[in-house]
Design a protein around this motif. Structure first.
Motif, short mmCIF file in Angstrom:
data_model
loop_
_atom_site.label_atom_id
_atom_site.label_comp_id
_atom_site.label_asym_id
_atom_site.label_seq_id
_atom_site.Cartn_x
_atom_site.Cartn_y
_atom_site.Cartn_z
N PRO A 1 23.04 -4.43 -48.12
CA PRO A 1 24.09 -4.09 -48.98
C PRO A 1 23.31 -2.58 -49.31
CG PRO A 1 23.04 -5.37 -50.47
CD PRO A 1 22.79 -5.47 -49.13
N PRO A 2 24.04 -1.41 -49.60
CA PRO A 2 22.97 -0.61 -49.84
C PRO A 2 21.82 -0.11 -50.55
CG PRO A 2 25.85 0.15 -49.79
CD PRO A 2 25.34 -1.67 -50.07
N ALA A 3 21.52 -0.49 -51.42
CA ALA A 3 20.34 -0.82 -52.21
C ALA A 3 19.75 -2.13 -52.54
CB ALA A 3 20.64 -0.35 -54.16
N ARG B 1 19.85 2.42 -41.20
CA ARG B 1 21.92 2.47 -40.21
C ARG B 1 22.67 3.09 -41.33
NH1 ARG B 1 18.28 -2.27 -42.25
NH2 ARG B 1 17.84 -3.07 -39.51
N PRO B 2 23.91 2.44 -40.68
CA PRO B 2 25.07 3.35 -41.62
C PRO B 2 25.06 2.84 -42.94
CG PRO B 2 25.67 2.13 -39.42
CD PRO B 2 24.76 2.04 -40.13
N VAL B 3 24.91 1.93 -43.40
CA VAL B 3 24.77 0.97 -44.71
C VAL B 3 24.36 2.08 -45.54
CG1 VAL B 3 23.15 -1.21 -44.74
CG2 VAL B 3 25.38 -0.70 -46.07
N VAL B 4 23.15 2.53 -45.53
CA VAL B 4 22.67 3.87 -46.74
C VAL B 4 22.78 4.88 -45.99
CG1 VAL B 4 20.27 2.30 -46.71
CG2 VAL B 4 20.50 3.87 -44.79
N TYR B 5 23.95 5.46 -44.57
CA TYR B 5 24.47 6.73 -45.01
C TYR B 5 25.77 7.15 -45.50
CZ TYR B 5 20.50 8.20 -41.97
OH TYR B 5 18.95 8.41 -41.16
N ASP B 6 27.00 6.50 -44.89
CA ASP B 6 28.50 6.25 -45.60
C ASP B 6 28.30 4.71 -46.06
OD1 ASP B 6 30.19 8.78 -43.66
OD2 ASP B 6 28.27 8.49 -42.54
N GLY B 7 27.77 4.07 -46.15
CA GLY B 7 28.31 3.13 -46.92
C GLY B 7 27.48 3.59 -48.40
N GLY B 8 25.98 4.47 -48.38
CA GLY B 8 25.74 5.21 -50.01
C GLY B 8 27.06 6.02 -49.94
N ALA B 9 27.28 6.47 -49.35
CA ALA B 9 28.57 7.26 -50.09
C ALA B 9 29.78 7.11 -50.13
CB ALA B 9 28.15 8.58 -49.29
N LEU B 10 29.38 5.95 -49.65
CA LEU B 10 31.16 5.12 -50.37
C LEU B 10 31.12 4.71 -51.62
CD1 LEU B 10 33.48 3.98 -49.34
CD2 LEU B 10 32.36 1.78 -48.86
N VAL B 11 29.56 3.91 -52.11
CA VAL B 11 29.44 3.80 -53.96
C VAL B 11 29.01 5.04 -54.45
CG1 VAL B 11 26.91 4.02 -55.00
CG2 VAL B 11 27.37 2.46 -53.00
N LEU B 12 29.80 6.12 -53.88
CA LEU B 12 29.30 7.62 -54.89
C LEU B 12 30.50 7.68 -54.79
CD1 LEU B 12 26.26 9.46 -53.41
CD2 LEU B 12 26.40 8.46 -55.59
N TYR B 13 31.31 7.68 -53.64
CA TYR B 13 33.16 7.79 -54.09
C TYR B 13 33.74 7.02 -55.25
CZ TYR B 13 37.98 8.25 -52.16
OH TYR B 13 38.68 8.40 -52.81
N ALA B 14 32.95 5.74 -54.88
CA ALA B 14 33.46 4.53 -56.26
C ALA B 14 33.43 5.23 -57.45
CB ALA B 14 33.13 2.95 -55.02
N LEU B 15 32.15 5.04 -57.62
CA LEU B 15 31.94 6.03 -58.70
C LEU B 15 32.33 6.70 -59.23
CD1 LEU B 15 29.65 5.55 -60.62
CD2 LEU B 15 28.40 6.90 -59.92
N ARG B 16 32.89 8.08 -58.40
CA ARG B 16 33.30 8.80 -59.16
C ARG B 16 35.00 8.89 -59.48
NH1 ARG B 16 34.57 15.03 -55.50
NH2 ARG B 16 36.22 12.93 -54.30
N TRP C 1 28.42 -3.21 -55.72
CA TRP C 1 28.46 -2.64 -54.59
C TRP C 1 27.54 -1.97 -54.21
CZ3 TRP C 1 32.27 0.43 -52.68
CH2 TRP C 1 33.64 -0.09 -53.33
N LEU C 2 25.90 -1.93 -55.42
CA LEU C 2 24.96 -1.15 -54.58
C LEU C 2 24.20 -2.72 -53.55
CD1 LEU C 2 23.68 0.54 -57.30
CD2 LEU C 2 23.88 1.14 -54.90
N TYR C 3 24.72 -3.46 -54.21
CA TYR C 3 23.44 -5.60 -54.01
C TYR C 3 25.07 -6.47 -53.84
CZ TYR C 3 20.27 -3.30 -57.00
OH TYR C 3 19.37 -2.55 -57.12
N GLY C 4 26.42 -6.55 -53.48
CA GLY C 4 26.79 -7.57 -52.75
C GLY C 4 27.05 -7.55 -51.34
N LYS C 5 27.50 -8.62 -51.05
CA LYS C 5 27.07 -9.13 -49.70
C LYS C 5 28.59 -8.66 -49.06
CE LYS C 5 23.94 -12.62 -49.19
NZ LYS C 5 24.23 -14.62 -49.17
N LYS C 6 30.07 -8.19 -50.42
CA LYS C 6 30.91 -8.14 -49.84
C LYS C 6 31.33 -6.81 -50.46
CE LYS C 6 32.45 -11.32 -47.34
NZ LYS C 6 32.62 -10.98 -45.72
#
Length: 481
Positions: free
Chosen positions: A380-382, A397-412, A460-465
């Motif tokens: 997971p991202p974190a 890896r992609p999970v910390v790039y677009d995966g991290g941005a996806l966390v921010l999108y979900a938060l917004r 979003w930060l620690y989940g496997k899914k």
């Protein structure tokens, strides 16, 4: 068997013959501060306040540089021995608080015997005379050999392949660089120029940072370079360092930096450092790097005709965004890498949308589709998986790039655009020139939203899914292959 200096071997033999008087010194051992991803990186027992790094380049990027690294620190615990991170160089001698000391090495630690037991809270001044060897291999990082000299790429754990240090982003410090090179070459480093002195056939260039810096963000460039000066917002000095022969060809890209700075300031607040610019290396590196105040790019990034204009612009903004997210606010641990890369990717995507690239929503929907696969492959991202053996850059890896941005999108989506924008500005202001963790981000987000977001962000930060996306119940994640 540990590699020991002749002086330390003699000391050990002497004590072995008189064990009733004193026990032999234990062999050197690496310590580390226990970072989950790089457990032997960093060192306990002291806090570095400043580095003074003198490098002498002899005109060949396959020849070791002569170097003197001086570290000003303060002990945070009693110390009999002092560990520094250092590899890929030969150590001639070491002084601690003005006294010559014994030293040895084990793996990538340089271990110093303190002249006496040092209590907590006292000044610690270390001087190491050594070489700095640019002849690396694989993706170890450190010195990057260019067509006309050298540059640095120290992320994530490679600064200690250039100079002795406490090589972890949690211990930021001020830096002074003194680079001596043949007068036909130009030397540039992070921070602002302080002095330039010519002596014989060489010139010594001195640069100093006005803000603390993580070791992985240090930058020194030596080569046949041109330095282009311009002015950014609020009179900010902007300097770009490029191969002299390519200055005119690269100028249409470089002149865009002041507008990039203005765009970022409109979204997160004033630029946090004393200067900024782009370093273009004539080297086939396949990445860009946010070294503090002077972002590194390979020349082909700007000359490759297949790259659309919006793409080049957005990647330039990505590295610029790191000056706030990752450089001014540095990760407390390498597991917090998503805070760097997720934010930089977020602003890259927003700039691309405005410049003719894909919309932010389209990019985030595609990321959502791939997210479960990224989590399966890289964690997971974190809580990302560690780098693959012998492939340290695989941490990125992609999970910390677009995966991290996806966390921010979900938060917004969850807290609304106004609260999210306030969070971004408050984050970089509250933690400027410091380090911060994922837990810090969660606390701040909860405070600004006026409700506890721990459970929401944990998924979003620690989940496997990947959790459901707020506002987009129709979004689905593809099954991992």
């Amino acid at each position: 068997m540990p590699l020991l200096t002749r002086r330390l071997r003699c000391a050990l033999l002497a004590t072995a013959s008189a064990t009733l008087v004193a026990a032999a010194l234990p062999a050197p051992e690496p310590l580390g501060i226990g970072d989950r991803l790089f457990p032997e990186l960093g060192n306990p027992g002291y806090d570095v306040l400043a580095y003074d790094i003198a490098l002498t380049y002899h005109g060949s990027n396959t020849e070791p540089l002569d170097a003197v690294t001086t570290i000003r620190a303060r002990t945070t615990a009693p110390l009999d021995r002092i560990n520094l991170d250092f590899a890929r160089g030969a150590v001639q001698d070491v002084e601690v608080n003005g006294q010559s000391v014994d030293f040895g090495s084990e793996r990538e630690d340089l271990v110093l015997q303190a002249p006496r037991r040092l209590p907590a809270g006292v000044p610690l001044n270390i001087t190491v005379r050594h070489t700095s060897d640019p002849r690396g291999s694989g993706d170890d990082g450190g010195w990057v050999r260019t067509a006309d000299g050298l540059a640095m790429a120290n992320q994530a754990d490679a600064a200690h392949r250039v100079f002795p240090s406490n090589d972890h982003p949690s211990d930021k410090a001020y830096f002074t660089f003194r680079i001596t090179a043949p007068h036909r070459l130009t030397a540039v480093a992070a921070g602002l120029p302080v002095k330039k002195a010519r002596h014989g056939s060489s010139t010594t260039w001195t640069y100093r940072t006005e803000h603390p810096m993580a070791t992985e963000l240090a930058q020194v460039s030596i080569g046949s370079s041109a330095v282009a000066h311009r002015t950014g917002p609020h009179g900010l000095p902007v300097r770009d360092v490029v191969p002299a022969a390519d200055r005119e060809k690269l100028e249409p890209w470089l002149e865009r930096t002041p507008a990039h700075l203005e765009w970022m300031e409109q979204r997160v607040g004033r630029y946090p450092f004393e200067t900024y610019g782009v370093l273009v290396a004539d080297s086939p590196i396949g990445f860009a790097l946010e070294t503090q105040t002077l972002s590194l790019f390979g020349k082909t990034f700007f000359t490759e005709p297949a790259y659309p204009r919006w793409y080049v612009d957005s990647v330039m903004v990505h590295e610029l965004a790191h000056q706030w997210f990752g450089n001014s606010v540095s990760p407390a641990s390498w597991s917090d890498l998503w805070l760097n890369e997720g934010h930089a990717t977020w602003y890259e995507a927003r700039y691309a949308e405005e410049g003719g690239g894909p919309t932010l929503e389209r990019r985030m929907r595609e990321a959502y589709k791939l997210s479960d696969g990224w989590r399966a492959d890289g964690g997971p991202p974190a809580h990302p998986h560690g780098p693959a053996p012998g492939q340290k850059l695989s941490l990125f890896r992609p999970v910390v790039y677009d995966g991290g941005a996806l966390v921010l999108y979900a938060l917004r989506q969850e807290i609304g655009a106004r609260a999210f924008d306030r969070l971004e500005r408050t984050w970089v202001r509250a933690h400027r020139d410091s380090t911060a963790s994922t837990a810090d981000f969660t606390r701040l987000a909860s405070g600004i939203a006026g409700r506890d977001l721990t459970a929401f962000l944990d998924g979003w930060l620690y989940g496997k899914k990947t959790p459901p996306m707020p506002g987009h119940p129709d979004w689905s994640s593809a099954k991992p292959a």
